[in-house]
Write a protein that holds these residues in place. Structure first.
Motif, PDB file in Angstrom:
ATOM      1  N   ASN A 146      35.374  32.936  22.649  1.00 43.07           N
ATOM      2  CA  ASN A 146      36.052  33.865  21.744  1.00 43.07           C
ATOM      3  C   ASN A 146      35.156  34.376  20.616  1.00 43.07           C
ATOM      4  O   ASN A 146      35.590  35.229  19.828  1.00 43.07           O
ATOM      5  N   PHE A 147      33.912  33.873  20.538  1.00 39.80           N
ATOM      6  CA  PHE A 147      33.018  34.324  19.469  1.00 39.80           C
ATOM      7  C   PHE A 147      31.700  34.881  20.005  1.00 39.80           C
ATOM      8  O   PHE A 147      30.835  35.265  19.229  1.00 39.80           O
ATOM      9  N   GLU A 148      31.575  34.930  21.324  1.00 40.67           N
ATOM     10  CA  GLU A 148      30.421  35.589  21.959  1.00 40.67           C
ATOM     11  C   GLU A 148      30.834  36.963  22.470  1.00 40.67           C
ATOM     12  O   GLU A 148      30.228  37.974  22.133  1.00 40.67           O
ATOM     13  N   THR A 149      31.893  36.984  23.307  1.00 36.12           N
ATOM     14  CA  THR A 149      32.467  38.257  23.770  1.00 36.12           C
ATOM     15  C   THR A 149      33.980  38.198  23.612  1.00 36.12           C
ATOM     16  O   THR A 149      34.563  37.111  23.474  1.00 36.12           O
ATOM     17  N   ARG A 150      34.618  39.367  23.648  1.00 34.83           N
ATOM     18  CA  ARG A 150      36.080  39.426  23.540  1.00 34.83           C
ATOM     19  C   ARG A 150      36.584  40.604  24.359  1.00 34.83           C
ATOM     20  O   ARG A 150      35.833  41.530  24.700  1.00 34.83           O
ATOM     21  N   LYS A 151      37.866  40.554  24.668  1.00 33.65           N
ATOM     22  CA  LYS A 151      38.473  41.648  25.434  1.00 33.65           C
ATOM     23  C   LYS A 151      38.634  42.883  24.549  1.00 33.65           C
ATOM     24  O   LYS A 151      38.947  42.778  23.361  1.00 33.65           O
ATOM     25  N   THR A 152      38.412  44.054  25.144  1.00 33.74           N
ATOM     26  CA  THR A 152      38.538  45.314  24.401  1.00 33.74           C
ATOM     27  C   THR A 152      39.955  45.872  24.455  1.00 33.74           C
ATOM     28  O   THR A 152      40.313  46.759  23.676  1.00 33.74           O
ATOM     29  N   GLY A 153      40.777  45.383  25.386  1.00 37.70           N
ATOM     30  CA  GLY A 153      42.106  45.961  25.607  1.00 37.70           C
ATOM     31  C   GLY A 153      42.104  46.961  26.740  1.00 37.70           C
ATOM     32  O   GLY A 153      43.172  47.401  27.194  1.00 37.70           O
ATOM     33  N   ASN A 154      40.912  47.331  27.199  1.00 32.31           N
ATOM     34  CA  ASN A 154      40.797  48.255  28.317  1.00 32.31           C
ATOM     35  C   ASN A 154      40.470  47.483  29.596  1.00 32.31           C
ATOM     36  O   ASN A 154      40.098  46.302  29.558  1.00 32.31           O
ATOM     37  N   PHE A 155      40.612  48.192  30.712  1.00 33.00           N
ATOM     38  CA  PHE A 155      40.319  47.587  31.999  1.00 33.00           C
ATOM     39  C   PHE A 155      39.313  48.445  32.742  1.00 33.00           C
ATOM     40  O   PHE A 155      39.205  49.655  32.521  1.00 33.00           O
ATOM     41  N   THR A 156      38.589  47.812  33.615  1.00 26.74           N
ATOM     42  CA  THR A 156      37.642  48.522  34.457  1.00 26.74           C
ATOM     43  C   THR A 156      37.872  48.090  35.891  1.00 26.74           C
ATOM     44  O   THR A 156      38.379  46.994  36.165  1.00 26.74           O
ATOM     45  N   THR A 157      37.517  48.970  36.817  1.00 29.42           N
ATOM     46  CA  THR A 157      37.742  48.698  38.236  1.00 29.42           C
ATOM     47  C   THR A 157      36.468  48.154  38.868  1.00 29.42           C
ATOM     48  O   THR A 157      35.388  48.734  38.711  1.00 29.42           O
ATOM     49  N   VAL A 158      36.604  47.063  39.586  1.00 34.28           N
ATOM     50  CA  VAL A 158      35.482  46.500  40.337  1.00 34.28           C
ATOM     51  C   VAL A 158      35.928  46.316  41.770  1.00 34.28           C
ATOM     52  O   VAL A 158      37.130  46.193  42.069  1.00 34.28           O
ATOM     53  N   LEU A 159      34.963  46.338  42.684  1.00 33.60           N
ATOM     54  CA  LEU A 159      35.255  46.159  44.107  1.00 33.60           C
ATOM     55  C   LEU A 159      34.972  44.716  44.506  1.00 33.60           C
ATOM     56  O   LEU A 159      33.936  44.151  44.157  1.00 33.60           O
ATOM     57  N   VAL A 160      35.923  44.139  45.243  1.00 33.05           N
ATOM     58  CA  VAL A 160      35.755  42.787  45.760  1.00 33.05           C
ATOM     59  C   VAL A 160      35.877  42.836  47.273  1.00 33.05           C
ATOM     60  O   VAL A 160      36.464  43.780  47.835  1.00 33.05           O
ATOM     61  N   PRO A 161      35.294  41.862  47.999  1.00 34.64           N
ATOM     62  CA  PRO A 161      35.380  41.866  49.480  1.00 34.64           C
ATOM     63  C   PRO A 161      36.830  41.908  49.952  1.00 34.64           C
ATOM     64  O   PRO A 161      37.689  41.205  49.427  1.00 34.64           O
ATOM     65  N   GLY A 162      37.069  42.743  50.955  1.00 33.12           N
ATOM     66  CA  GLY A 162      38.402  42.880  51.512  1.00 33.12           C
ATOM     67  C   GLY A 162      38.678  41.867  52.603  1.00 33.12           C
ATOM     68  O   GLY A 162      37.827  41.030  52.936  1.00 33.12           O
ATOM     69  N   PRO A 163      39.870  41.929  53.190  1.00 32.91           N
ATOM     70  CA  PRO A 163      40.256  40.942  54.219  1.00 32.91           C
ATOM     71  C   PRO A 163      39.484  41.096  55.522  1.00 32.91           C
ATOM     72  O   PRO A 163      39.372  40.151  56.300  1.00 32.91           O
ATOM     73  N   LEU A 164      38.969  42.311  55.786  1.00 34.12           N
ATOM     74  CA  LEU A 164      38.235  42.552  57.024  1.00 34.12           C
ATOM     75  C   LEU A 164      36.763  42.755  56.721  1.00 34.12           C
ATOM     76  O   LEU A 164      36.393  43.226  55.625  1.00 34.12           O
ATOM     77  N   PRO A 165      35.885  42.394  57.661  1.00 31.72           N
ATOM     78  CA  PRO A 165      34.442  42.597  57.456  1.00 31.72           C
ATOM     79  C   PRO A 165      34.139  44.057  57.140  1.00 31.72           C
ATOM     80  O   PRO A 165      34.674  44.978  57.766  1.00 31.72           O
ATOM     81  N   GLY A 166      33.302  44.241  56.146  1.00 26.23           N
ATOM     82  CA  GLY A 166      32.883  45.598  55.781  1.00 26.23           C
ATOM     83  C   GLY A 166      33.860  46.332  54.911  1.00 26.23           C
ATOM     84  O   GLY A 166      33.633  47.511  54.600  1.00 26.23           O
ATOM     85  N   THR A 167      34.954  45.676  54.501  1.00 24.84           N
ATOM     86  CA  THR A 167      35.940  46.353  53.655  1.00 24.84           C
ATOM     87  C   THR A 167      35.878  45.784  52.247  1.00 24.84           C
ATOM     88  O   THR A 167      35.358  44.696  52.009  1.00 24.84           O
ATOM     89  N   SER A 168      36.431  46.514  51.303  1.00 27.48           N
ATOM     90  CA  SER A 168      36.496  46.076  49.918  1.00 27.48           C
ATOM     91  C   SER A 168      37.787  46.558  49.294  1.00 27.48           C
ATOM     92  O   SER A 168      38.406  47.519  49.774  1.00 27.48           O
ATOM     93  N   LEU A 169      38.166  45.866  48.207  1.00 28.12           N
ATOM     94  CA  LEU A 169      39.390  46.218  47.512  1.00 28.12           C
ATOM     95  C   LEU A 169      39.097  46.436  46.035  1.00 28.12           C
ATOM     96  O   LEU A 169      38.311  45.683  45.439  1.00 28.12           O
ATOM     97  N   PRO A 170      39.717  47.435  45.409  1.00 27.35           N
ATOM     98  CA  PRO A 170      39.534  47.621  43.959  1.00 27.35           C
ATOM     99  C   PRO A 170      40.411  46.652  43.172  1.00 27.35           C
ATOM    100  O   PRO A 170      41.567  46.426  43.502  1.00 27.35           O
ATOM    101  N   VAL A 171      39.836  46.066  42.120  1.00 28.08           N
ATOM    102  CA  VAL A 171      40.572  45.135  41.268  1.00 28.08           C
ATOM    103  C   VAL A 171      40.337  45.524  39.819  1.00 28.08           C
ATOM    104  O   VAL A 171      39.207  45.812  39.412  1.00 28.08           O
TER     105      VAL A 171
END
Length: 588
Positions: free
Chosen positions: A185-210
């Motif tokens: 809590n004293f090195e970094t903190r949340k800004t209140g905003n969100f950003t989209t990142v891609l994570v591996p999806g359920p099938l090979p070669g796919t990804s999901l936005p989170v």
């Protein structure tokens, strides 16, 4: 509002307590007059503006002497956390007239358990710091003589107190020491905003936005920073719970590449090591550094700034020695003198020393007079030498180590003073006794005899017949290794088994004892082979081979009106020559 108590430390305990009472707008302390005076004998202690003031502030899940839930109340004499008491005692010992204040904010440091209980405690640091600033102002204490020392969240309490005090008075506090300032809590903190990142999806070669929360560095105004006092010192001891970045004027990173701090077993212990370390520095502990400098309190109080990495694994030991040969005192008589001759003896003279871990140093001076004694009156077997170290650093302490010596006497049959000389040796060079510092056990080990302060050493102290010789007894302080501790555990188990065997019937007892004897023999042979292998690895020499004899190691001096003859035998035994003294009258 967070309930805060400001506790004044007397000689060895809290003697007055001031609960905070804020105005409606939480901007001014209504009263800073102590209430609940506990001990009349400590009436002299208070908050004298002419004296230095030290304020000790705990962190998350700690308490400073008041709250009922931890027993810190009037019924148990307002007992704070142990590390706070130890710090206060060390400060009182160092400065008898200092103002010492312990801040108890357990009400804010131990919020009700829940998903955000740490977040709540971290948020409370600002309010607690501002209350502390108001208290210091109300007590009319000299800001040039104030040091705040806060651990973990308490370090940020100190920062907020310094910033608020400057806002209230226009003056800066002299010093803040942050002891492993909290990181979460004293090195970094949340800004209140969100950003989209891609994570591996359920099938090979796919990804999901989170969607994940964005984070940003915590600005200096919302944590401890260099602007909070004239000088801000931060001591970093934990990567997990502490702040990983430099946040003060002078940032000291302790054993930063090690997983665990000295004597600690978890990363939580690493976080608390900052408290132990700073208290030891207040007591006068000095840690030597590879660059020839030291880490001590004077260095932290100096004008040095920036970042430094220091090592507290190698400890500086300083003090004095003394030694006695059992009940004989510091002089051991080595037999009954023959008629017309003076007594034979060996004498241990004390010495002062400064050394570091695994560094050879002079334990004391040995004076050995080898006279002619009545046959059979010499000491048989081993006799004790008990060496006492009286340490002033790293902390004042005293420990006695027990060693065994023995004397090899000749028959004086050749008439050659060298060939007829006697030999003093130590039987076991590693004492069983230990002392502890920072969670590490240490032992005293004998290295050998020397006449040049340990540059060269021998395992035997030779003195020609009817001569007087001098040598230094060289030793070193060594940390006890894990292998040694394990071996000691095995020995204790074997000794326990041996004692149990004594209670068994004779035939069974003999068989079991023979098995143990065989095991001990195999273990001894294995250990010797193992150690020999280590010796060869590090020195290139079999352990049974000693270094070449250098005659200058010993001072052999003729007694007045005697002649010391250099024979071929002497030359063979002392290839480097014999170092004489002013008492040599004739050498041929």
């Amino acid at each position: 509002m967070v309930n805060v108590n400001f506790n004044i430390w007397g000689q060895d305990r809290i003697i007055k307590s001031t609960p905070s009472r804020l105005g409606a707008d939480a901007s001014a302390l209504i009263s800073a007059n102590p209430v609940g005076k506990l001990f009349e004998r400590d009436e002299q202690y208070g908050t004298n503006p002419n004296n230095n003031t030290y304020v000790i502030i705990h962190g998350f899940q700690n308490q400073g002497g008041n709250q009922f839930s931890t027993g810190g109340n009037g019924n148990n004499q307002f007992t704070p956390e142990e590390w706070m008491s130890e710090r206060a005692k060390a400060l009182r010992e160092r400065e008898p007239n200092a103002n010492i204040i312990l801040v108890d904010w357990e009400d804010g440091a131990k919020p009700p358990l829940g998903l955000n209980f740490y977040n709540e405690a971290a948020t409370n640091t600002r309010e607690v710091g501002e209350q502390l600033a108001q208290y210091l102002k109300a007590r009319n204490l000299d800001p040039n003589k104030i040091e705040l020392m806060g651990h973990s969240l308490g370090a940020h309490v100190s920062g907020f107190a310094g910033a608020k005090y400057k806002e209230l008075t226009g003056n800066e506090l002299n010093r803040i020491t942050g002891l492993d300032p909290a990181g979460p809590n004293f090195e970094t903190r949340k800004t209140g905003n969100f950003t989209t990142v891609l994570v591996p999806g359920p099938l090979p070669g796919t990804s999901l936005p989170v969607e994940v929360p964005e984070r940003e560095p915590v600005p200096p105004s919302d944590r401890l920073d260099p602007d909070d006092a004239k000088k801000v010192v931060a001591i970093h001891t934990s990567r997990n719970l502490g702040h990983d970045e430099a946040i003060g004027d002078f940032d000291v990173f302790i054993n930063w590449n090690n997983q665990l701090q000295p004597g600690q077993s978890t990363f939580v212990d690493n976080h608390g090591y900052a408290n132990e370390l700073y208290t030891n520095l207040i007591k006068g502990t000095v840690f030597p550094q590879p660059d020839g400098k030291v880490l001590d309190l004077d260095r932290l109080n100096s004008g040095e700034s920036g970042r430094i990495d220091v090592d507290t694994l190698r400890v500086l030991f300083a003090g004095s020695t003394s030694g006695i040969f059992g009940s004989d005192g510091n002089r051991k008589i080595l037999g009954t003198p023959s008629e017309g001759d003076e007594e034979s003896y060996v004498q241990f003279d004390e010495s002062e020393f400064t050394t570091a871990t695994d560094i050879s140093f002079n334990l004391g001076n040995l004076n050995y007079r080898n006279g002619i004694t009545v046959f059979g009156s010499e000491p048989e077997g081993d006799f004790p030498l008990n060496v006492t170290l009286s340490l002033t650093n790293p902390v004042p302490s005293t420990q006695t180590f027990n060693f065994s010596f023995n004397l090899t006497s000749t028959l004086n049959a050749t008439g050659d003073p060298v060939k007829d000389g006697d030999i003093l040796r130590f039987s076991d060079g590693i004492a069983k006794q230990k002392f502890n510092f920072q969670g590490t056990d240490y032992r005293l080990q004998l290295v050998g005899f020397s006449a040049d302060s340990g540059q060269t050493t021998l395992g035997r102290f030779n003195t020609p017949e009817q001569r007087f010789s001098e040598a230094q007894l060289i030793g070193k302080i060594k940390p006890v290794s894990i292998l040694e501790e394990a071996a000691e555990g095995v020995i204790v188990q074997i000794e326990g088994a041996t004692n149990a065997i004594k209670e068994l019937p004779g035939q069974i007892k003999d068989k079991i004892q023979n098995t143990i004897d065989d095991y001990n023999t195999r273990l001894a042979n294995y250990s010797k082979g193992f150690l020999d292998g280590l010796y060869i690895k590090f020195t290139g020499l079999p352990s049974g081979l000693s270094q070449q004899r250098i005659a200058q190691n010993l001072k052999a001096s003729a007694e007045p009106n005697s002649t010391f003859q250099i024979t071929e035998a002497v030359m063979d035994q002392y290839p480097g020559g014999i170092l004489g003294t002013e008492s040599n009258d004739n050498i041929t």
